[in-house]
Design a protein around this motif. Structure first.
Motif, PDB file in Angstrom:
ATOM      1  N   HIS A   1     -53.022  10.507  52.275  1.00  0.00           N
ATOM      2  CA  HIS A   1     -52.841   9.118  52.686  1.00  0.00           C
ATOM      3  C   HIS A   1     -53.726   8.787  53.885  1.00  0.00           C
ATOM      4  O   HIS A   1     -54.419   7.763  53.907  1.00  0.00           O
ATOM      5  N   HIS A   2     -53.692   9.659  54.870  1.00  0.00           N
ATOM      6  CA  HIS A   2     -54.451   9.415  56.101  1.00  0.00           C
ATOM      7  C   HIS A   2     -55.960   9.396  55.836  1.00  0.00           C
ATOM      8  O   HIS A   2     -56.661   8.487  56.289  1.00  0.00           O
TER       9      HIS A   2
ATOM     10  N   PRO B   1     -54.286   7.514  64.697  1.00  0.00           N
ATOM     11  CA  PRO B   1     -53.767   6.136  64.651  1.00  0.00           C
ATOM     12  C   PRO B   1     -53.511   5.528  66.033  1.00  0.00           C
ATOM     13  O   PRO B   1     -53.919   4.379  66.274  1.00  0.00           O
TER      14      PRO B   1
ATOM     15  N   VAL C   1     -58.450   6.201  56.486  1.00  0.00           N
ATOM     16  CA  VAL C   1     -59.608   6.244  57.389  1.00  0.00           C
ATOM     17  C   VAL C   1     -60.887   5.936  56.614  1.00  0.00           C
ATOM     18  O   VAL C   1     -61.752   5.187  57.089  1.00  0.00           O
TER      19      VAL C   1
ATOM     20  N   ALA D   1     -49.421  13.668  53.439  1.00  0.00           N
ATOM     21  CA  ALA D   1     -49.806  13.052  54.718  1.00  0.00           C
ATOM     22  C   ALA D   1     -51.319  13.036  54.865  1.00  0.00           C
ATOM     23  O   ALA D   1     -51.909  12.023  55.251  1.00  0.00           O
ATOM     24  N   TRP D   2     -51.963  14.165  54.553  1.00  0.00           N
ATOM     25  CA  TRP D   2     -53.418  14.219  54.680  1.00  0.00           C
ATOM     26  C   TRP D   2     -54.092  13.263  53.700  1.00  0.00           C
ATOM     27  O   TRP D   2     -55.004  12.530  54.077  1.00  0.00           O
TER      28      TRP D   2
ATOM     29  N   VAL E   1     -53.442  13.780  61.686  1.00  0.00           N
ATOM     30  CA  VAL E   1     -52.834  12.522  61.235  1.00  0.00           C
ATOM     31  C   VAL E   1     -52.032  11.866  62.353  1.00  0.00           C
ATOM     32  O   VAL E   1     -51.681  10.695  62.253  1.00  0.00           O
TER      33      VAL E   1
ATOM     34  N   LEU F   1     -53.920   1.559  61.399  1.00  0.00           N
ATOM     35  CA  LEU F   1     -53.944   2.249  60.114  1.00  0.00           C
ATOM     36  C   LEU F   1     -52.560   2.143  59.494  1.00  0.00           C
ATOM     37  O   LEU F   1     -51.558   2.189  60.213  1.00  0.00           O
TER      38      LEU F   1
END
Length: 192
Positions: free
Chosen positions: A77-78, A51, A82, A74-75, A47, A61
């Protein structure tokens, strides 16, 4: 089951597999196969580096939670950001000062989805799980990297290759090529 060839579909499959490993992770401080890394660091790496890479080509992003605070959020959302990018803007041209010019979907596929695939092995091993990686795709990655091995080693992104028998499973050969010891298991220590 073979991974799809379409970049958006392949990202969905690879990111989904990594997401399942994220959900199964119970100890974020567990050592990972990359020397000095923990399970949390594997997520933080993915993550964290992509970006700025995209920004180098003028693509942003949306910022999300920190892997230090909540690696699961975090994962998610990321990966969602993507996926939306590759589905909605994948046909756009993308030019990066070091990576050259590509269709955006192809840049995501080549530089990022492949990285998520390989780091899935790291997170699986950190959590004591079997990676279950697609052997055909692992073979294609390995064959694509062999001709540019010196460039990859010089980039500092890969450790020295770990010797693996020629008749070892292709995932083991791929991981050895990128500097992992295929026999690494949680609690046995790390390799580059």
């Amino acid at each position: 089951m073979a991974l799809p060839d379409d970049p958006a579909d392949r990202h969905a499959a690879v990111a989904g597999g990594f997401g399942r490993l994220v959900a199964q992770t119970t100890d974020w401080s567990a050592p990972a196969p990359v020397d000095g890394w923990t399970a949390r660091d594997v997520v933080g790496h993915l993550v964290g580096w992509f970006p700025p890479f995209l920004a180098g080509g003028g693509v942003d992003l949306p910022a999300g939670p920190s892997a230090d605070d909540d690696p699961v959020a975090a994962w998610r959302h990321h990966a969602d950001a993507v996926q939306a990018l590759v589905e909605e803007r994948g046909q756009e041209p993308f030019t990066h000062p070091r990576a050259g010019s590509h269709r955006l979907a192809d840049a995501v596929d080549r530089f990022y989805t492949a990285d998520v695939f390989m780091h899935s092995w790291d997170l699986a091993r950190a959590g004591g799980h079997e990676p279950g990686l697609d052997e055909d795709y692992a073979g294609r990655l390995l064959e694509g990297m062999r001709p540019i091995e010196q460039l990859l080693r010089d980039s500092g992104q890969y450790g020295p290759a770990v010797p693996v028998p020629d008749d070892a499973p292709v995932v083991d050969r791929l991981m050895g090529f990128v500097g992992r010891d295929p026999s690494w298991r949680a609690g046995t220590g790390g390799t580059p």
